[in-house]
Design a protein around this motif. Structure first.
Motif, PDB file in Angstrom:
ATOM      1  N   GLU A  57      41.067  38.109  35.314  1.00 57.70           N
ATOM      2  CA  GLU A  57      39.872  38.885  35.664  1.00 57.70           C
ATOM      3  C   GLU A  57      39.413  38.583  37.088  1.00 57.70           C
ATOM      4  OE1 GLU A  57      35.430  39.848  33.804  1.00 57.70           O
ATOM      5  OE2 GLU A  57      36.692  38.264  32.965  1.00 57.70           O
ATOM      6  N   ASN A  58      39.566  37.350  37.517  1.00 58.06           N
ATOM      7  CA  ASN A  58      39.208  37.018  38.894  1.00 58.06           C
ATOM      8  C   ASN A  58      40.116  37.729  39.899  1.00 58.06           C
ATOM      9  OD1 ASN A  58      37.135  35.373  38.017  1.00 58.06           O
ATOM     10  ND2 ASN A  58      38.393  33.504  38.071  1.00 58.06           N
ATOM     11  N   LEU A  59      41.408  37.893  39.560  1.00 61.59           N
ATOM     12  CA  LEU A  59      42.308  38.632  40.435  1.00 61.59           C
ATOM     13  C   LEU A  59      41.909  40.101  40.524  1.00 61.59           C
ATOM     14  CD1 LEU A  59      45.781  37.138  39.415  1.00 61.59           C
ATOM     15  CD2 LEU A  59      44.646  36.896  41.613  1.00 61.59           C
ATOM     16  N   GLU A  60      41.540  40.698  39.403  1.00 61.73           N
ATOM     17  CA  GLU A  60      41.098  42.103  39.421  1.00 61.73           C
ATOM     18  C   GLU A  60      39.815  42.262  40.236  1.00 61.73           C
ATOM     19  OE1 GLU A  60      40.676  43.253  35.409  1.00 61.73           O
ATOM     20  OE2 GLU A  60      42.832  43.078  34.922  1.00 61.73           O
ATOM     21  N   ARG A  61      38.899  41.311  40.088  1.00 64.28           N
ATOM     22  CA  ARG A  61      37.647  41.413  40.847  1.00 64.28           C
ATOM     23  C   ARG A  61      37.883  41.205  42.338  1.00 64.28           C
ATOM     24  NH1 ARG A  61      33.492  38.037  36.852  1.00 64.28           N
ATOM     25  NH2 ARG A  61      33.345  39.653  35.237  1.00 64.28           N
ATOM     26  N   TYR A  62      38.883  40.373  42.676  1.00 68.31           N
ATOM     27  CA  TYR A  62      39.175  40.203  44.097  1.00 68.31           C
ATOM     28  C   TYR A  62      39.709  41.496  44.692  1.00 68.31           C
ATOM     29  CZ  TYR A  62      41.724  38.941  48.294  1.00 68.31           C
ATOM     30  OH  TYR A  62      42.191  38.918  49.588  1.00 68.31           O
ATOM     31  N   GLU A  63      40.545  42.225  43.956  1.00 72.38           N
ATOM     32  CA  GLU A  63      41.037  43.502  44.462  1.00 72.38           C
ATOM     33  C   GLU A  63      39.892  44.493  44.663  1.00 72.38           C
ATOM     34  OE1 GLU A  63      44.016  44.381  45.479  1.00 72.38           O
ATOM     35  OE2 GLU A  63      44.688  42.321  45.185  1.00 72.38           O
ATOM     36  N   ILE A  64      38.925  44.458  43.745  1.00 70.35           N
ATOM     37  CA  ILE A  64      37.749  45.341  43.925  1.00 70.35           C
ATOM     38  C   ILE A  64      36.962  44.914  45.161  1.00 70.35           C
ATOM     39  CG2 ILE A  64      35.569  46.071  42.885  1.00 70.35           C
ATOM     40  CD1 ILE A  64      36.878  45.780  40.155  1.00 70.35           C
ATOM     41  N   TRP A  65      36.815  43.588  45.349  1.00 73.64           N
ATOM     42  CA  TRP A  65      36.097  43.088  46.524  1.00 73.64           C
ATOM     43  C   TRP A  65      36.838  43.437  47.823  1.00 73.64           C
ATOM     44  CZ3 TRP A  65      31.621  40.903  48.013  1.00 73.64           C
ATOM     45  CH2 TRP A  65      31.585  40.207  49.237  1.00 73.64           C
ATOM     46  N   ARG A  66      38.162  43.440  47.783  1.00 76.46           N
ATOM     47  CA  ARG A  66      38.943  43.698  48.990  1.00 76.46           C
ATOM     48  C   ARG A  66      38.985  45.183  49.340  1.00 76.46           C
ATOM     49  NH1 ARG A  66      44.181  44.936  50.249  1.00 76.46           N
ATOM     50  NH2 ARG A  66      44.677  45.127  48.021  1.00 76.46           N
ATOM     51  N   THR A  67      39.087  46.047  48.323  1.00 77.87           N
ATOM     52  CA  THR A  67      39.259  47.479  48.578  1.00 77.87           C
ATOM     53  C   THR A  67      37.951  48.255  48.530  1.00 77.87           C
ATOM     54  OG1 THR A  67      39.743  47.840  46.228  1.00 77.87           O
ATOM     55  CG2 THR A  67      41.613  47.412  47.700  1.00 77.87           C
ATOM     56  N   ASN A  68      36.950  47.768  47.767  1.00 80.02           N
ATOM     57  CA  ASN A  68      35.669  48.473  47.597  1.00 80.02           C
ATOM     58  C   ASN A  68      35.916  49.933  47.217  1.00 80.02           C
ATOM     59  OD1 ASN A  68      32.956  49.079  47.508  1.00 80.02           O
ATOM     60  ND2 ASN A  68      32.644  48.962  49.736  1.00 80.02           N
ATOM     61  N   PRO A  69      36.474  50.163  46.015  1.00 79.68           N
ATOM     62  CA  PRO A  69      36.856  51.547  45.657  1.00 79.68           C
ATOM     63  C   PRO A  69      35.661  52.473  45.457  1.00 79.68           C
ATOM     64  CG  PRO A  69      37.096  50.097  43.781  1.00 79.68           C
ATOM     65  CD  PRO A  69      36.742  49.222  44.922  1.00 79.68           C
ATOM     66  N   PHE A  70      34.484  51.920  45.189  1.00 80.59           N
ATOM     67  CA  PHE A  70      33.319  52.771  44.919  1.00 80.59           C
ATOM     68  C   PHE A  70      32.401  52.895  46.124  1.00 80.59           C
ATOM     69  CE2 PHE A  70      34.581  50.615  40.985  1.00 80.59           C
ATOM     70  CZ  PHE A  70      34.961  51.723  40.232  1.00 80.59           C
ATOM     71  N   SER A  71      32.806  52.341  47.258  1.00 76.83           N
ATOM     72  CA  SER A  71      32.032  52.433  48.510  1.00 76.83           C
ATOM     73  C   SER A  71      30.598  51.967  48.308  1.00 76.83           C
ATOM     74  CB  SER A  71      32.058  53.864  49.046  1.00 76.83           C
ATOM     75  OG  SER A  71      33.372  54.288  49.282  1.00 76.83           O
ATOM     76  N   GLU A  72      30.447  50.791  47.738  1.00 72.62           N
ATOM     77  CA  GLU A  72      29.135  50.245  47.459  1.00 72.62           C
ATOM     78  C   GLU A  72      28.678  49.353  48.603  1.00 72.62           C
ATOM     79  OE1 GLU A  72      29.212  49.826  42.625  1.00 72.62           O
ATOM     80  OE2 GLU A  72      30.326  48.352  43.806  1.00 72.62           O
ATOM     81  N   SER A  73      27.420  49.003  48.558  1.00 75.85           N
ATOM     82  CA  SER A  73      26.876  48.082  49.552  1.00 75.85           C
ATOM     83  C   SER A  73      27.338  46.664  49.246  1.00 75.85           C
ATOM     84  CB  SER A  73      25.353  48.154  49.553  1.00 75.85           C
ATOM     85  OG  SER A  73      24.841  47.761  48.291  1.00 75.85           O
ATOM     86  N   VAL A  74      27.032  45.740  50.158  1.00 66.24           N
ATOM     87  CA  VAL A  74      27.488  44.368  49.980  1.00 66.24           C
ATOM     88  C   VAL A  74      26.848  43.731  48.763  1.00 66.24           C
ATOM     89  CG1 VAL A  74      27.554  42.098  51.051  1.00 66.24           C
ATOM     90  CG2 VAL A  74      27.906  44.134  52.439  1.00 66.24           C
ATOM     91  N   ASP A  75      25.556  43.951  48.588  1.00 63.95           N
ATOM     92  CA  ASP A  75      24.875  43.343  47.441  1.00 63.95           C
ATOM     93  C   ASP A  75      25.361  43.935  46.126  1.00 63.95           C
ATOM     94  OD1 ASP A  75      23.453  41.809  49.209  1.00 63.95           O
ATOM     95  OD2 ASP A  75      21.724  43.183  49.284  1.00 63.95           O
TER      96      ASP A  75
END
Length: 1100
Positions: free
Chosen positions: A817-835
């Motif tokens: 799960e940490n690996l999946e969350r890192y990919e989300i953090w790296r790619t930001n697929p939903f174009s969200e803000s930092v917070d």
């Protein structure tokens, strides 16, 4: 003339001429060439020639020559049949005359040859090959059991074996259970016995080279010593024979017998010429004439079977039975009554053990008719015959008994007599009572005061003699008397050892013992060499081994020595087994833009280190299989090995010595511990074909073969990688531990094939990265630092949520799960803000590169909670619950008062940083009592004591190795106690835990029951072993101080691995006291007729 002879030979019929089948090139009129020319036609001995029944007539095979034809050809003077190089031997197809005449005489010849070979084997040592007569002391049977003195001696040294084959297999690495009396010597010498005792039954201090014993053949080095052939004369020219009278001739020379003791120089007797023809016709061909060939054959067979003690003689039959019936119940090999009878295809009966030994020695042929008789064709005789055999009436050999007993109960009857004799001996061996009726006690069974009283007169005489003759040295007089007493009783071995002690000499230690002494005492090369030279110069004997011997011994203990294989092969890992210490950055796939890591690191390859660690546990694995009664056939499913991984920084390890590049003086160690080895087995078979998989899985149970008794000791924590790097440097730590993680993931999908106990066995590995502190877990899993909003590495709770709800949480994080969350953090697929993105990934900010087990480290949990309690004590002394914002100076005053009180009452010195020892003493009721003396409010003192009592009741649950067995009551009440503890924090100590809570306090209250339910324990998987090894790094670094930090790190890693070797630990435990080796020696006995039993063969 030659033409006439040739014509006469051609006209002669084939039946009259034994050389009718000879090749044409051998039909020459001049057949009496010189002796050396016949050496060109030598053939092998009779051992390699097939029996007449085996030779089938075919192309290239000579037809059989009858015994009558061979006998008729003998007196014609054409060749000398008794000579090994005669033309007669060539004419008979390369075989001697005795073999052609019949299989019976050939078997007798081989029996005689095998009997002499076995006699020579009985005079040699099985283990070292030395003649038994050259070694003082008794010999012992290889297949025998340990005597009571040897068994008690080895038991004191930790050896649990009861038979010599088990001890020999452990000490000399030789399996003697399958030894044959026709191939292997049945005894071993007193010197090898002493090697076993000095090694404690599990090692050998003296290197013994066990010879390789081969079956007897015509190239046997034991029976036929090699002689160099030369035509040069080695002695004086032989004189001419004296002229004989006309009426006398030399007797015919019989064929040379290699087993006869008659020398070749003995003169032959003269025989009248009239008796020569009569002798030629009446002395049968074959072997040398014997007094009784039948008895000689019986002796030869008995030498092979060795069944005189086990099988019964036919003389025990009480009634006068017909001779044919007696022959029918007699073994055709040993001439004893049949024991476990078997029947050959030709319907002859033998003892099962006798026919097997006979076949192994002389081939699978029937002893009665010489037909093929393999052991697989042997069957049981008819039941009627077995009933007849068991009902034979035998006469008891005891004179006082004389009754008739059936054969099937004869052994039970004899054992009853033996028990009666033993009871009579015990009753006769009682000491004679004194006049007062009290039995006289042995001298050694008395107390020291009684011994002095009984030896009062002798002691006075010895003292007077010592004062008069030896200057008062009573000890020397007593030791000399004891030495003379040993010599008088022929106990020379023990006398030599006593004399060595008296002369301040000792036996040389094994290199492994010297290596264990050096590693456990942290001696550098110069210090050990100085001790070696000093002891050698002082004692005049080499007790310790030189450094080069230690380096040779440590190669077998370090990774890279043992061969192994992976199935399937590891991906992206070399298949080479002999790999030692390598660069820690090897295997790191660096890109062009990467900068070379500014560090020095050395490590073992992970798979090589695991194979070496398993070989170090070979004895424990075999003992576990033996204790559970498991055979080799039960281990086909393979073993499952559980590995605990630990990684932690060692802090500042700077030293004044050492050069090289400017690297950080902080070090990190990655280590592993073999926690358990289990074996998966299937019990029973399926009763029904439609049985469900759950029921089949329920029958599979894991049998625990080995479990680490001290999982948190530095002796069980083996180092894998050492590096000069700061644990906060994420990039360098990733570069060093990346190849380790790759090797680990490859080993998960493969099985190791390693030779354990002489057989290849399969091992599958399961890894648990549980020996990490909070900081290291966040670093390798890519989480934010400890001060982050997300307080826990096990769940997704924030610090506010954890303080509001302290107990009700569950484990939600994992490496995947940490690996999946890192990919989300790296790619930001939903174009969200930092917070928003940070809230989605729950604190994952870097790529996880090493998988860890979601658990709680017990050691760092104690340290973290002790740090929090230390701050609570300061706040309670200063009554912070009544103040809003105390100043820094006030806090320093409260801390100084607390340190002073703890130093005064508990002798606890202040520390800059909390450690395990300080935390262990601080978290006690005694410390709370000392602190309460400084707390002004009685209510606060009661709350503080109650908080500590609840904590101490909860602590054994996560500290115990097996809480279900060690503290079941505390485990059952843990949830209730954690809720009480949380209520107390949120009410009485609300000023400190209003919206915040520490990381370890949250894990202690929320996740301990869930982790124990999943893993069974928390304390067994702690990092305490890795932490306690930090002091070893500093000691080994000072021990191996060198100019280069690179070589210094290699020496530290090597000696730290040797420090954790269980092989060396056993040496240190078994040989802490050197006198133990001398005390365990049983009295040697010198046999008077030892020279008659030995073989002095210099060519062997």
């Amino acid at each position: 003339m030659a033409v006439e002879r040739r014509s006469i030979r051609e006209e002669r019929p084939a039946a009259d001429c034994p050389r009718s089948s000879m090749p044409a090139e051998l039909q020459h009129p001049y057949l009496k060439f010189s002796h050396w020319k016949f050496k060109l036609f030598r053939v092998r001995s009779a051992d390699s020639d097939p029996m007449p029944s085996e030779t089938a007539p075919g192309v290239g095979a000579l037809p059989e020559v009858s015994a009558a034809a061979a006998a008729a050809a003998e007196p014609r003077g054409q060749g000398h049949p008794g000579r090994p190089d005669s033309v007669m031997k060539l004419c008979l197809g390369g075989k001697s005359q005795e073999i052609v005449e019949g299989p019976g005489q050939r078997i007798d010849r081989k029996l005689q040859e095998m009997d002499l070979h076995m006699e020579k084997l009985r005079c040699l040592c099985r283990l070292c090959g030395t003649a038994l007569r050259k070694v003082k002391g008794p010999e012992r049977e290889v297949q025998g059991g340990l005597g009571e003195p040897c068994r008690s001696t080895l038991r004191r040294m930790g050896c649990k074996f009861t038979t010599w084959p088990d001890v020999i297999r452990k000490v000399f690495k030789v399996d003697v259970t399958a030894d044959l009396e026709t191939v292997h010597p049945p005894f071993f010498c007193h010197r090898c016995w002493m090697v076993v005792l000095r090694g404690g039954g599990f090692c050998s201090f003296t290197p013994v080279r066990v010879p390789e014993w081969t079956p007897h053949s015509y190239l046997c080095s034991l029976c036929y010593t090699k002689k160099t052939l030369s035509f040069q004369r080695h002695s004086r020219k032989r004189k001419k024979k004296r002229a004989l009278s006309r009426g006398q001739t030399l007797a015919k020379r019989c064929k040379w017998d290699p087993f006869d003791g008659t020398s070749s120089a003995e003169m032959r007797p003269l025989r009248p010429a009239a008796q020569q023809h009569h002798h030629r016709h009446h002395q049968g061909p074959g072997l040398r004439s014997q007094a009784n060939p039948r008895r000689q054959r019986e002796q030869w067979v008995k030498g092979i079977t060795r069944c005189q003690r086990d099988h019964l003689s036919t003389r025990l039959i009480s009634e006068q039975l017909p001779a044919d019936l007696v022959r029918s119940v007699t073994c055709q090999v040993c001439d004893h009554l049949l024991s476990e009878p078997v029947q050959s295809p030709c319907r002859h009966l033998f003892c099962h053990s006798c026919i097997l030994k006979y076949s192994l020695a002389l081939g699978p042929y029937c002893p009665a008719c010489s037909q093929p008789c393999p052991s697989s064709d042997l069957t049981l005789p008819a039941k009627v015959f077995l009933a007849l055999l068991n009902s034979l009436p035998l006469r008891c050999p005891r004179r006082t008994c004389g009754i008739q007993v059936r054969l099937d109960v004869f052994r039970t009857h004899c054992e009853a007599h033996q028990r009666e004799d033993e009871g009579e001996q015990e009753s006769c061996g009682e000491p004679t009572p004194n006049r007062g009726g009290r039995p006289r006690q042995h001298l050694l069974s008395l107390t020291r005061r009684a011994q002095k009283h009984r030896l009062r007169d002798l002691r006075c005489q010895v003292k007077a003699f010592a004062m008069k003759e030896e200057g008062g040295d009573i000890k020397a007089v007593c030791l000399t008397l004891f030495l003379l007493a040993l010599r008088s009783e022929n106990e020379h071995r023990k006398a030599d050892e006593l004399e060595a002690i008296m002369q301040a000499r000792c036996f040389g230690l094994h290199p492994a013992v010297c290596l264990a002494i050096r590693v456990n005492t942290f001696l550098s090369c110069s210090q050990y060499h100085k001790m070696y030279r000093t002891v050698k110069a002082t004692s005049g004997r080499q007790i310790f081994q030189p450094l080069h011997a230690l380096r040779a011994a440590e190669k077998e203990l370090l990774p890279g020595f043992h061969a192994f294989e992976w199935q399937p092969a590891l991906k992206n890992v070399s298949a080479s087994c002999h790999v030692g210490i390598i660069d820690g950055l090897s295997g790191w796939a660096a890109s062009v833009d990467d900068v070379q890591a500014d560090t020095i690191t050395r490590r073992f390859r992970y798979d090589v280190a695991l194979a070496s660690a398993l070989m170090d546990l070979e004895e424990e694995i075999m003992d576990g299989l033996r204790e559970r009664g498991l055979e080799d056939s039960d281990c086909t499913s393979g073993f499952s090995v559980m590995i605990k991984e630990s990684c932690d920084g060692m802090g500042d390890v700077s030293e004044k010595h050492g050069g090289g590049p400017p690297v950080p003086e902080k070090a990190v160690r990655f280590s592993f511990t073999i926690m358990s080895i289990s074996l998966h087995m299937e019990d029973g078979k399926k009763e029904e074909e439609e049985e469900e998989e759950e029921e089949a899985a329920a029958r599979e149970e894991a049998v625990m073969i080995f479990q680490e008794p001290k999982p948190n000791s530095e002796l069980s924590c083996k180092p894998l990688c050492l590096m000069f790097v700061d644990e906060s440097d994420h990039e360098t730590l990733t570069a060093v531990l990346g190849p380790v993680a790759a090797e680990r993931s490859a080993m998960k999908r493969s099985r190791l094939i390693l030779s354990i106990g002489g057989l290849p066995r399969f091992f599958s590995f399961h890894f648990r990265g549980s020996g990490y502190d909070e900081k290291m877990v966040r670093d390798v899993e890519g989480l934010e630092a400890s001060g982050s909003t997300y307080v826990c590495t096990l769940c997704d709770s924030t610090r506010a949520e954890a303080s509001h709800n302290m107990v009700l949480h569950s484990i939600t994080r994992s490496h995947e799960e940490n690996l999946e969350r890192y990919e989300i953090w790296r790619t930001n697929p939903f174009s969200e803000s930092v917070d928003a993105l940070r809230d989605r990934v729950k604190g994952v900010s870097a790529k996880p590169f090493l998988e860890t087990q979601p658990t709680l480290d017990a050691l760092h949990c104690d340290i973290g909670n002790a740090t929090e309690f230390y701050k609570i004590f300061q706040d309670e002394i200063g009554e912070v619950f009544q103040k809003t914002n105390p100043s820094r100076a006030e806090r320093r005053g409260w801390r100084a008062a607390l340190d002073k009180q703890l130093r005064k009452t508990m002798k606890l010195k202040p520390v800059m940083r909390m450690n395990g020892n300080y935390a262990r003493k601080l978290m006690s009721l005694e410390a709370v009592e000392a602190v309460c003396e400084l707390v002004p409010s009685e209510e606060r003192r009661t709350a503080l004591k109650q908080l500590m009592e609840i904590y101490l009741e909860m602590k054994p649950v996560w500290r115990a190795t097996s809480p279900a067995k060690e503290c079941p009551d505390q485990l059952c009440r843990y949830t209730f106690n954690s809720q009480r503890f949380a209520d107390l924090l949120s009410s009485t100590f609300k000023y400190r835990y209003n919206g915040k809570i520490t990381n370890y306090l949250h894990k202690t209250l929320a996740h301990v029951p869930e982790i124990i339910e999943r893993d069974g324990s928390i304390g067994a998987w702690a990092s305490e072993g890795n932490e306690s090894a930090n002091k070893l790094f500093r000691r080994f670094r000072r021990m191996n101080a060198r100019q280069s930090k690179t070589f210094e790190l290699e020496d530290v890693l090597k000696h730290h691995w040797l420090y954790t070797s269980k092989y060396l630990q056993k040496f240190m435990e078994a040989h802490k006291d050197s006198e133990k080796v001398f005390d365990v020696c049983v009295d040697p006995v010198v046999v008077e007729n030892d020279a008659d039993m030995c073989l002095d063969d210099p060519g062997f």
